[in-house]
Enzyme design. Structure first.
Site, PDB file in Angstrom:
ATOM      1  N   TYR A  14       0.804  -1.221   0.000  1.00 39.44           N
ATOM      2  CA  TYR A  14       0.000   0.000   0.000  1.00 39.44           C
ATOM      3  C   TYR A  14       0.841   1.278   0.000  1.00 39.44           C
ATOM      4  O   TYR A  14       0.294   2.377  -0.075  1.00 39.44           O
ATOM      5  CB  TYR A  14      -0.947   0.013   1.202  1.00 39.44           C
ATOM      6  N   HIS A  19      -4.830   5.868  -1.335  1.00 38.46           N
ATOM      7  CA  HIS A  19      -5.551   5.716  -0.071  1.00 38.46           C
ATOM      8  C   HIS A  19      -4.628   5.897   1.140  1.00 38.46           C
ATOM      9  O   HIS A  19      -5.104   6.012   2.260  1.00 38.46           O
ATOM     10  CB  HIS A  19      -6.226   4.350  -0.031  1.00 38.46           C
ATOM     11  N   TYR A  64      -6.557  -1.857   9.348  1.00 33.57           N
ATOM     12  CA  TYR A  64      -6.808  -1.429   7.982  1.00 33.57           C
ATOM     13  C   TYR A  64      -7.703  -0.203   8.019  1.00 33.57           C
ATOM     14  O   TYR A  64      -8.352   0.099   9.026  1.00 33.57           O
ATOM     15  CB  TYR A  64      -7.391  -2.564   7.141  1.00 33.57           C
ATOM     16  N   ASN A  66     -10.605   0.672   7.056  1.00 38.50           N
ATOM     17  CA  ASN A  66     -12.013   0.583   7.445  1.00 38.50           C
ATOM     18  C   ASN A  66     -12.220   0.398   8.938  1.00 38.50           C
ATOM     19  O   ASN A  66     -13.354   0.436   9.403  1.00 38.50           O
ATOM     20  CB  ASN A  66     -12.699  -0.555   6.686  1.00 38.50           C
ATOM     21  N   ASN A 112     -14.516   5.203   4.296  1.00 39.35           N
ATOM     22  CA  ASN A 112     -14.717   4.213   5.353  1.00 39.35           C
ATOM     23  C   ASN A 112     -13.836   4.425   6.579  1.00 39.35           C
ATOM     24  O   ASN A 112     -14.228   4.073   7.691  1.00 39.35           O
ATOM     25  CB  ASN A 112     -14.542   2.800   4.801  1.00 39.35           C
TER      26      ASN A 112
END
Length: 185
Positions: A14, A19, A64, A66, A112
């Site tokens: 990531y 994000h 994570y 969310n 989220n």
């Protein structure tokens, strides 16, 4: 004490994805202040430093995206951080790449990570700095936010990160958030 939360996903896969904008903002702020002593606490990587005598806690949730609220709430409780003394940096698809916008409250807007923080702190009334990542044109939203910036987006994004860092530094010393919004929005 002030608390700056940067949202992102952990893991090398990531790194530098859209994000992970919040992580990149916190990392740039840490780099600017020669902070490299992050430690693990309450499902987050944390480090602290002082600005004009004010202690500032940098937070990168290791949950994570969310589930970010699960890391944020315990740290707020442990360090006795008031909602007005917390700000969250994160990506926003509804703004052009590199554009920043500060807000004092509002809905999750489909994000989220923000939705999780709202659920865990029990209110939408907390400070935010959003950094634009633009909206996908062809790919799915998931593929877009988990993808890396295109070559032609990198300069605008880096400017946005620098502006977000400047806004966060100002936030640590300015009591009137409206003044800050007027300066950066």
């Amino acid at each position: 004490m002030k608390m700056i939360v940067g949202l992102g996903n952990i893991g090398k896969e990531y790194d530098k994805t859209r994000h992970n904008t919040g992580f990149m903002v916190v990392d740039e702020l840490a780099k600017k202040h020669d902070i490299n002593n992050f430690k693990v606490q309450s499902d987050a990587l944390i480090a602290d430093f002082r600005v004009n005598g004010e202690k500032v806690l940098l937070v990168k949730p290791t949950t994570y995206m969310n589930d970010s609220g699960r890391a944020v709430r315990p740290l707020m409780d442990y360090y006795d951080v008031d909602l007005n003394d917390m700000i969250v940096a994160y990506d926003d698809m509804d703004m052009p790449v590199g554009k920043i916008r500060l807000r004092q409250k509002g809905s999750a807007g489909g994000h989220n990570g923000i939705k999780s923080i709202i659920a865990h702190v029990g209110t939408q009334s907390f400070n935010r700095v959003r950094v634009g990542i633009d909206h996908p044109t062809k790919e799915s939203v998931v593929d877009y936010v988990l993808g890396k910036f295109r070559k032609e987006q990198i300069t605008d994004f880096e400017i946005g990160v620098q502006n977000a860092v400047a806004a966060l530094e100002d936030w640590t010393t300015i009591e009137n958030f409206s003044q800050l919004m007027n300066k950066y929005n």
